[in-house]
Design an enzyme around this catalytic site. Structure first.
Site, short mmCIF file in Angstrom:
data_model
loop_
_atom_site.label_atom_id
_atom_site.label_comp_id
_atom_site.label_asym_id
_atom_site.label_seq_id
_atom_site.Cartn_x
_atom_site.Cartn_y
_atom_site.Cartn_z
N HIS A 281 -10.00 -30.74 38.43
CA HIS A 281 -10.69 -30.29 37.22
C HIS A 281 -12.20 -30.41 37.42
CE1 HIS A 281 -10.71 -34.62 36.66
NE2 HIS A 281 -9.42 -34.66 36.35
P1 TYD Z 1 -6.11 -36.89 34.36
O1 TYD Z 1 -7.44 -36.35 33.93
O2 TYD Z 1 -5.03 -35.89 34.65
O3 TYD Z 1 -6.27 -37.86 35.60
P2 TYD Z 1 -6.84 -37.49 37.08
O4 TYD Z 1 -8.19 -36.92 36.87
O5 TYD Z 1 -6.87 -38.76 37.82
O6 TYD Z 1 -5.91 -36.55 37.72
O7 TYD Z 1 -5.61 -37.90 33.22
C1 TYD Z 1 -4.26 -38.31 33.09
C2 TYD Z 1 -3.95 -38.49 31.62
O8 TYD Z 1 -4.71 -39.53 31.03
C3 TYD Z 1 -4.22 -37.22 30.80
O9 TYD Z 1 -3.17 -37.06 29.87
C4 TYD Z 1 -5.50 -37.53 30.07
C5 TYD Z 1 -5.47 -39.04 29.94
N1 TYD Z 1 -6.82 -39.65 29.98
C6 TYD Z 1 -7.36 -40.24 28.85
O10 TYD Z 1 -6.75 -40.24 27.76
N2 TYD Z 1 -8.59 -40.84 28.93
C7 TYD Z 1 -9.30 -40.87 30.09
O11 TYD Z 1 -10.42 -41.43 30.14
C8 TYD Z 1 -8.73 -40.24 31.26
C9 TYD Z 1 -9.48 -40.22 32.58
C10 TYD Z 1 -7.49 -39.66 31.16
#
Ligand code: TYD
Length: 143
Positions: free
Chosen positions: A56
């Site tokens: 992302h």
């Molecule tokens: P995600 O952004 O997919 O993690 P990564 O970037 O490591 O792949 O986040 C996983 C899940 O956690 C998603 O449902 C969003 C949630 N989340 C939060 O609620 N708060 C946060 O600060 C982060 C980073 C993720």
């Protein structure tokens, strides 16, 4: 939005190791060692080595990623064909990611604990989770 050349802002950070006979200590102060005030911290562990995380870009949040234990890699893309790979393999180094760069974290070692420092609170609406959408926004900002 001035997203152009954000790739040039990506950089490795090296923190001082305050070691003595008791062990090592690394300091990451917002606005000093870290190029923003820290509003949020999260960490990732228990990710299998064949998994790609991230995938992302963020419109508002800047990040610093530090492997405080173990190792991982971070691939960064600018949406214009440029990419760079950073190896996070020492607890006193990190990578700074500005807004509007595509990031992928992968090659996690079994013992990897990836600490992520963020400039903003979590807001799902500032995440761009489709690469095509990211490229469109980058192209739009280039016109
Ligand atoms: P995600 O952004 O997919 O993690 P990564 O970037 O490591 O792949 O986040 C996983 C899940 O956690 C998603 O449902 C969003 C949630 N989340 C939060 O609620 N708060 C946060 O600060 C982060 C980073 C993720």
């Amino acid at each position: 939005m001035d997203n152009i050349h954000n790739m040039n802002k990506v950089k490795m950070l090296e923190f001082a190791e305050h070691g003595d006979e008791r062990g090592k200590l690394v300091i990451a102060e917002g606005g000093l060692d870290i190029p923003f005030d820290i509003k949020r911290v999260f960490y990732i562990y228990g990710t299998q080595s064949n998994i790609i995380r991230g995938q992302h870009a963020n419109k508002k949040t800047e990040f610093v990623l530090i492997n405080v234990a173990g190792t991982s890699k971070v691939k960064v893309k600018d949406g214009e064909g440029n990419e760079a790979i950073f190896c996070l393999n020492r607890p006193h180094t990190g990578v700074y990611l500005p807004t509007m760069v595509w990031k992928e974290m992968y090659d996690f070692s079994d013992d990897s604990v990836l600490l992520v420092l963020c400039s903003e609170h979590y807001d799902a609406s500032e995440y761009i989770r489709k690469y095509d959408d990211f490229v469109k926004i980058i192209r739009g900002s280039d016109e």
